[in-house]
Design an enzyme around this catalytic site. Structure first.
Site, short mmCIF file in Angstrom:
data_model
loop_
_atom_site.label_atom_id
_atom_site.label_comp_id
_atom_site.label_asym_id
_atom_site.label_seq_id
_atom_site.Cartn_x
_atom_site.Cartn_y
_atom_site.Cartn_z
N GLY A 1 -0.94 7.74 -5.66
CA GLY A 1 -0.62 6.33 -5.44
C GLY A 1 0.30 6.07 -4.25
N LYS B 1 0.86 -1.19 0.00
CA LYS B 1 0.00 0.00 0.00
C LYS B 1 0.89 1.24 0.00
CE LYS B 1 -3.86 2.11 2.48
NZ LYS B 1 -4.74 1.96 3.63
N ASP C 1 -16.71 -0.30 -0.42
CA ASP C 1 -15.39 -0.73 -0.93
C ASP C 1 -14.43 -1.01 0.22
OD1 ASP C 1 -15.81 2.19 -0.79
OD2 ASP C 1 -13.66 2.30 -1.12
P1 AMP Z 1 -10.15 4.80 0.87
O1 AMP Z 1 -11.22 5.74 1.24
O2 AMP Z 1 -8.83 5.10 1.50
O3 AMP Z 1 -10.57 3.39 1.05
O4 AMP Z 1 -9.87 5.01 -0.69
C1 AMP Z 1 -10.89 5.14 -1.64
C2 AMP Z 1 -10.33 5.11 -3.05
O5 AMP Z 1 -9.39 6.16 -3.26
C3 AMP Z 1 -9.61 3.82 -3.40
O6 AMP Z 1 -9.89 3.54 -4.74
C4 AMP Z 1 -8.16 4.20 -3.21
O7 AMP Z 1 -7.30 3.38 -3.96
C5 AMP Z 1 -8.15 5.63 -3.71
N1 AMP Z 1 -7.04 6.40 -3.15
C6 AMP Z 1 -6.91 6.82 -1.87
N2 AMP Z 1 -5.76 7.49 -1.69
C7 AMP Z 1 -5.12 7.51 -2.88
C8 AMP Z 1 -3.88 8.04 -3.36
N3 AMP Z 1 -3.03 8.71 -2.56
N4 AMP Z 1 -3.56 7.84 -4.65
C9 AMP Z 1 -4.39 7.18 -5.48
N5 AMP Z 1 -5.57 6.65 -5.10
C10 AMP Z 1 -5.93 6.80 -3.82
MG MG Z 2 -10.33 1.58 0.79
#
Ligand code: AMP
Ligand code: MG
Length: 493
Positions: A123, A110, A250
């Site tokens: 990312g 991650k 998700d």
């Molecule tokens: P989360 O709320 O952290 O579960 O993330 C929700 C979505 O945002 C998922 O598709 C993650 O992969 C994407 N995401 C969160 N942070 C980043 C980041 N820094 N770069 C790219 N995608 C992100």
């Molecule tokens: Mg997530």
């Protein structure tokens, strides 16, 4: 040489399920921590992970032999709004391993760089959220709650830009599967029934093999089993004062593990409506809403499975509704049986639920510390002669609480255990140390600002043994002083 027996069964699901992606190398990786015990449990004790090659793998600088990294596709409801494409935007599945107990596990990085699903994100992960996930997920495991695990954390030697530049880091985490409710939604939304069925078959074989023994429709048994695991999981969270913080679909694992530790937190003073997450403005994911949100998310999962539950859609809806109704019953069952034990009752009585609810309502009114209430309760004797001062001070000497204590002691006389035996059993389920926000924040600040990881390490060590207070570590059981209270937590993004 790294020697990890990678398997890649995900790849066989087909290209709609993922995008093959290499991690983006980083400048100067350094180990923060490597989880030796977990590596051994996973059967990776001799894999050479605690080495320069291991560091290169954990930082994304080396794709080890046998790994075929992919970013997985998924969709999801975020705060109730459907997003048809989320996916691994900052994570990569390196591959799977089958552990000595025969369980298949995913190994995921991650913070390893952009993927096809990154949208506007970079990312990457900042160090703070990596340390937070490491501490909380490992504490969860030590508390005995189903959870993903943390195998390693490394710093990258690069900054990530959030509100300001912050040190970057990468977490390597392990799950019995990273398939989410949102993975099913991704294919259902696209009308791809074959993919939904393929995914269900995959998860059944991998995480719910018992379902295959049923003489009836296996998808009904599968949905019932997912619902039961989720009910049991959320009951455990509630019994520990845990707030997940972003229960988007998700972020709900179909395998029934706690996943995606963003703005999650353990409560100090009890409050049914507690919210810490800075982005949860309406309190959708408040502590007391979690059981109902769990059901809402499972309803979204059920919708994706409708075509598999019965030939006729009206029949399928009735089946799904019945199963969701059972969620309620299962949740109640797991919650009550766990709470009963927390207050030291081992024989069930009709009056137990109101007794427990009364305690929670007094705790809420007095904002009594959640974990300390149960910890101190587990030290009390059943006779009136014990010293009640410590627990009474959590309740500001409230008369309501004194009356509750007296009622509890009367109820104890109907139970079968001796004082000693009851106290032992209570102490084995009521933790003395939980990952408290203020301590996590202090550990993150020291690491971020001074490059000092010793508070992180000490906190981590304490949390690996949460039911026993280690000598000299008393401060870890304490609730925060007023100036230490953390009012908000933030996502890693
Ligand atoms: P989360 O709320 O952290 O579960 O993330 C929700 C979505 O945002 C998922 O598709 C993650 O992969 C994407 N995401 C969160 N942070 C980043 C980041 N820094 N770069 C790219 N995608 C992100
Ligand atoms: Mg997530």
């Amino acid at each position: 040489m790294l020697n990890i027996p990678f398997e890649n069964t995900h790849l066989r699901l087909g290209e709609a399920f993922y995008v093959k992606t290499r991690p983006t190398p980083v400048a100067q990786p350094k180990f923060v921590i490597f989880n030796v015990e977990l590596a051994e449990q996973l059967g990776l004790g001799g894999a050479g992970l605690d080495s320069p090659e291991g560091l290169a793998m954990f930082s994304g600088n080396l794709v080890p032999p046998g790994a075929e990294p992919v970013a997985m596709a998924y969709a999801g409801h975020q705060f109730g709004h459907f997003n048809q494409q989320l996916g691994d935007g900052r994570a990569l599945l390196l591959g799977e391993i089958v552990t000595p107990d025969g369980m298949r596990h995913d190994i995921q990085l991650k913070g390893s760089g952009p993927t096809a699903f990154s949208r506007r994100g970079d990312g990457r992960s900042a160090l703070g959220p990596v340390l937070r996930e490491y501490l909380v997920s490992e504490a969860m495991a030590a508390l005995g709650v189903p959870t993903t695990r943390a195998l390693a954390a490394v710093t990258t030697g690069e900054d990530v830009v959030r509100m300001k530049p912050l040190p970057g880091a990468i977490l390597t985490r392990i799950a019995t599967s990273y398939v989410r409710v949102g993975t099913f939604q991704y294919f259902a939304f696209r009308g791809d029934k074959r993919a939904v069925q393929k995914l269900a078959n995959y998860v059944i074989r991998r995480n719910y093999p018992d379902v295959l023994n049923t003489e009836h429709n296996p998808y009904i048994a599968f949905l019932a089993a997912v619902i039961e695991r989720q009910a049991a999981l959320i009951a455990r969270w509630m019994q520990l004062g845990f707030i997940h913080g972003v229960m988007n679909t998700d972020n709900m694992s179909v395998a029934g593990e706690t996943i995606d530790f963003g703005p999650c937190a353990f409560m100090d003073g009890f409050n049914q409506q507690q919210v810490y997450s800075s982005i949860d403005r309406n309190g959708r994911y408040a502590y007391g809403n979690q059981p109902a949100i769990g059901k809402w998310n499972l309803a979204r999962l059920s919708e994706t499975l409708l075509p598999l539950l019965a030939e006729n859609s009206a029949d399928a809806i009735v089946i799904a509704q019945d199963l969701l109704h059972i969620y309620q019953e299962k949740y109640e069952y797991y919650w009550l049986s766990g709470m009963r034990k927390k207050i030291g009752l081992f024989v069930a009585r009709e009056t137990d639920k109101p007794l427990i609810e009364k305690l929670l309502s007094i705790m809420d009114k007095q904002q009594a510390d959640f974990s300390l209430t149960f910890h101190y309760l587990s030290q009390l004797s059943g006779g009136q002669n014990g010293s009640d001062n410590k627990i009474r001070s959590l309740f500001n000497q409230s008369e309501d609480f004194d009356r509750w204590l007296a009622e509890w002691r009367v109820r104890l006389t109907e139970d079968v255990l001796s004082d000693d035996r009851r106290q032992q059993k209570m102490q084995a389920i009521n933790p003395v140390c939980i990952p408290r926000n203020h301590q996590i924040e202090a550990a993150i600040r020291a690491a971020e600002e001074q490059g000092d990881f010793s508070p992180f390490r000490e906190l981590h060590t304490v949390l690996t043994n949460p039911y026993k207070l280690q000598l000299g570590k008393e401060r870890y059981m304490q609730s925060p002083r007023t100036e230490e209270i953390v009012h908000q937590t933030f996502c890693g993004t």
